[in-house]
Design a protein around this motif. Structure first.
Motif, PDB file in Angstrom:
ATOM      1  N   UNK A 158       0.855  -1.188   0.000  1.00 17.94           N
ATOM      2  CA  UNK A 158       0.000   0.000   0.000  1.00 17.94           C
ATOM      3  C   UNK A 158       0.890   1.237   0.000  1.00 17.94           C
ATOM      4  N   UNK A 159       0.749   2.049  -1.038  1.00 14.92           N
ATOM      5  CA  UNK A 159       1.590   3.229  -1.230  1.00 14.92           C
ATOM      6  C   UNK A 159       0.764   4.476  -0.980  1.00 14.92           C
ATOM      7  N   UNK A 160       1.283   5.382  -0.150  1.00 10.92           N
ATOM      8  CA  UNK A 160       0.630   6.671   0.080  1.00 10.92           C
ATOM      9  C   UNK A 160       1.675   7.765  -0.007  1.00 10.92           C
ATOM     10  N   UNK A 161       1.256   9.002  -0.326  1.00  9.90           N
ATOM     11  CA  UNK A 161       2.212  10.110  -0.347  1.00  9.90           C
ATOM     12  C   UNK A 161       2.686  10.440   1.068  1.00  9.90           C
ATOM     13  N   UNK A 162       3.946  10.808   1.176  1.00 12.35           N
ATOM     14  CA  UNK A 162       4.452  11.233   2.480  1.00 12.35           C
ATOM     15  C   UNK A 162       3.726  12.470   2.983  1.00 12.35           C
ATOM     16  N   UNK A 163       3.309  13.321   2.054  1.00 15.95           N
ATOM     17  CA  UNK A 163       2.652  14.572   2.460  1.00 15.95           C
ATOM     18  C   UNK A 163       1.290  14.314   3.099  1.00 15.95           C
ATOM     19  N   UNK A 164       0.728  13.097   2.942  1.00 17.69           N
ATOM     20  CA  UNK A 164      -0.570  12.776   3.525  1.00 17.69           C
ATOM     21  C   UNK A 164      -0.443  12.312   4.976  1.00 17.69           C
ATOM     22  N   UNK A 165       0.755  12.297   5.519  1.00 18.90           N
ATOM     23  CA  UNK A 165       0.969  11.804   6.880  1.00 18.90           C
ATOM     24  C   UNK A 165       1.422  12.927   7.800  1.00 18.90           C
ATOM     25  N   UNK A 166       1.236  12.715   9.073  1.00 15.27           N
ATOM     26  CA  UNK A 166       1.768  13.627  10.080  1.00 15.27           C
ATOM     27  C   UNK A 166       2.176  12.799  11.294  1.00 15.27           C
TER      28      UNK A 166
END
Length: 362
Positions: A277-285
């Protein structure tokens, strides 16, 4: 119209105007619009990089086995020398003389042995005397073999096909026994050593790859990739307690002799993450070093959710726990919202999200 009537009319106008403005603001206020998307499920390869040291499979020192003057040098620095080819010659005069003396003594004892044997056959002397003479004869033969060995040590030949390093002694030099003449490397195959952290070592062994001979690549000091692939063939026995790592070795062919003993480089190991599962780093905090995302529920309300990161690539994270492929996550504006806020979602396709991340990585 009286002044009181005008004042009342003015106040009423102001109140009505204010109410109209508030109604206008209320009409235009509401949930803010943000881009959202789904995690992307795809086979992913992560390249792990390890600093390495390059060594020849054979790297030896050639030293003088006998004391004497260096009479001849038949090779030059940097030269590839074939196995068995003469490299150095130490003045053999003394050793030749010793061999002649040993042979002469052995011949004399041999004659004595024959005469004694003849006397034993005639029962003139006892067999014990023959045994003593025979022992002297064997000792004399051993002295001959020893002298031949010393003489052979004056001819220094290449023990294997390899490349020479510096000449440490020049023709005419007086050499002591054990003095260094040169070093020599077999460059036909190279061993590349690199250290792996304990956790990655355990992952590697538990995956079963340790018994398969994992293929690896080598990045050279100038950033280029070595054209031949190598194979991990050895894991050392002990961990380094100071660094928490264990040393591994990969073997690389070296037909062009591009690699030399003592070089450095980086080992590149491909680690497969199937259906990651790949997500953008910018979508995390982060909160207290823990990673979170905002997940959108059915009525467009944001909920914080803890996730586990399996690996990191440029601009993206591979998620091991906390998300499913059909979850909807907030892509932007994370600092403008909080848990429980309702938003107006603008769904961006997974393909478009991935394409944008690929451009950022480039």
């Amino acid at each position: 119209m009286s002044k009181k009537t005008l004042l009342a009319a003015s106040i009423l106008t102001i109140i009505l105007t204010g109410c109209g403005h508030q109604e206008h603001e209320a009409h235009h206020s509401g949930p803010l619009e943000f881009n959202v998307s789904h995690p992307i499920s795809k086979d992913t390869v992560l390249v792990k990089e390890y600093v390495s040291q390059i060594r020849a499979i054979q790297h030896i020192e050639l030293r003088a086995m006998e004391r004497g003057y260096l009479a001849s040098t038949f090779v030059d620095e940097g030269q590839t020398v074939e196995k068995g080819k003469p490299m150095f010659k130490i003045v053999p005069t003394i050793y030749e003389a010793e061999l002649k003396r040993a042979k002469a003594e052995a011949k004399a004892v041999q004659m004595e042995f024959k005469n004694t044997k003849s006397l034993v056959d005639q029962n003139i002397v006892s067999p014990n005397e023959l045994a003593v003479v025979e022992a002297e004869y064997q000792k004399a033969q051993a002295e001959v073999e020893l002298a031949e060995a010393h003489l052979a040590f004056t001819d220094i030949k290449a023990p294997f096909t390899g490349k020479m390093d510096h000449l440490e002694a020049r023709t005419g030099s007086l050499l002591d026994e054990g003095e260094l003449l040169t070093t020599m490397s077999d460059l036909s195959q190279m061993w590349v050593y690199f250290n792996v952290p304990e956790s990655e070592y355990l992952d590697y062994v538990q995956s079963g790859k340790a018994n398969e001979g994992t293929s690896v690549r080598l990045k050279l000091a100038n950033g280029t990739i070595y054209p031949y692939k190598g194979v991990i063939d050895t894991i050392e026995a002990d961990f380094d307690n100071h660094t928490g790592t264990i040393e591994m070795r990969a073997s690389f062919p070296n037909p062009d002799e591009m690699l030399r003993h003592g070089q450095t480089g980086n080992i590149l190991v491909d680690v497969d993450y199937p259906n990651a599962l790949v997500i953008p780093q910018k979508a995390t905090f982060q909160i207290l070093d823990q990673n979170y995302v905002y997940v959108l529920d059915a009525d467009n309300t944001l909920t914080t959710r803890h996730i586990e990161i399996a690996a990191e690539l440029p601009h993206i994270f591979l998620v091991s726990e906390g998300l499913k492929e059909d979850d909807t996550i907030l892509l932007e504006g994370l600092r403008r919202v909080s848990n429980g806020d309702r938003i107006k979602p603008n769904l961006v396709s997974s393909d478009d999200t991935l394409a944008e991340l690929a451009l950022q990585a480039e």
